[in-house]
Write an enzyme that holds these catalytic residues in place. Sequence first.
Site, PDB file in Angstrom:
ATOM      1  N   ASP A   1       0.627  -1.656   0.064  1.00 57.66           N
ATOM      2  CA  ASP A   1      -0.217   0.349  -0.020  1.00 57.66           C
ATOM      3  C   ASP A   1       0.798   1.530  -0.296  1.00 57.66           C
ATOM      4  O   ASP A   1       2.344   1.285   0.350  1.00 57.66           O
ATOM      5  CB  ASP A   1      -1.160  -0.098   1.269  1.00 57.66           C
TER       6      ASP A   1
ATOM      7  N   GLU B   1      -9.660  -2.379   4.872  1.00 58.17           N
ATOM      8  CA  GLU B   1      -9.973  -2.058   6.291  1.00 58.17           C
ATOM      9  C   GLU B   1     -11.134  -2.576   6.676  1.00 58.17           C
ATOM     10  O   GLU B   1     -12.302  -2.822   5.267  1.00 58.17           O
ATOM     11  CB  GLU B   1     -10.291  -0.173   6.081  1.00 58.17           C
TER      12      GLU B   1
END
Length: 241
Positions: free
Chosen positions: A67, A143
């Site tokens: 990421d 998430e």
Amino acid sequence: MVIKKVTDYEELSKKGAQFIAAQIIMKPNCVLGLATGGSPVGTYQRLIKAYQDGSISFKDITSVNLDEYKGLDGTHPQSYRYFMNTNLFDHVDIIKENTYLPDGLEPDSEKACTDYEAIIDGVGGIDLQLLGLGHNGHIGFNEPNTVFEKNTHCVELTQSTIDANTRYFNSSDEVPRQAYTMGYRGILSAKKILVLVSGSAKASILAQVVNGPITPEVPASILQLHPDVTIIADAEAAALL
Ligand code: GLP
């Protein structure tokens, strides 16, 4: 899932580095999926030592990171490119052109994510994916959500993640609100997955990841479905297992 319980962060880092070094020795031109955060720092330090004493070389390694914050360029001290350079790449013989992260400076999220998918496919599959575990169970920046997002995507960071990552910035206001992250396809298609978990703050979420239901509300719970996952957890993190 194989769970290795170790005493503390030192031992976790030693075992983590041994695991990755073994992968590099077995396949010197392997593709490593790499992670940022505090959990792998000690492991990276030991891998640097192993390189310095001639035990391993990164010269034929390709890496793809999980990421990157949207909006930070690679020279920003809190960007994940900067983290990887300073914590590992600058100290070993890896060829920088063979190290990939999502392009945080690409403002067009769709383009950034499509480009990164092409990179993931282009490297020919991840041999070993290293993961940390977020306080809310996130992996990469996936998430808690209502679905498992398959491909690289742009996420809105949760308050829990912003709070956890504020320690690296001057204030919470400086933490980017968005990030590009590899999705579950990229992570789960890795042949092997290694998860490093340290500290009492991760004990409850780790117990949910290992023993709870598989749900996108606990992103790492999907690892229960992967055939080759090793979790190295120190005593504090493993307290509820
Ligand atoms: C960050 C990263 C994750 C990392 C996680 C845990 O938000 N995006 O890839 O695994 O947080 O970090 P730490 O190891 O510092 O607890």
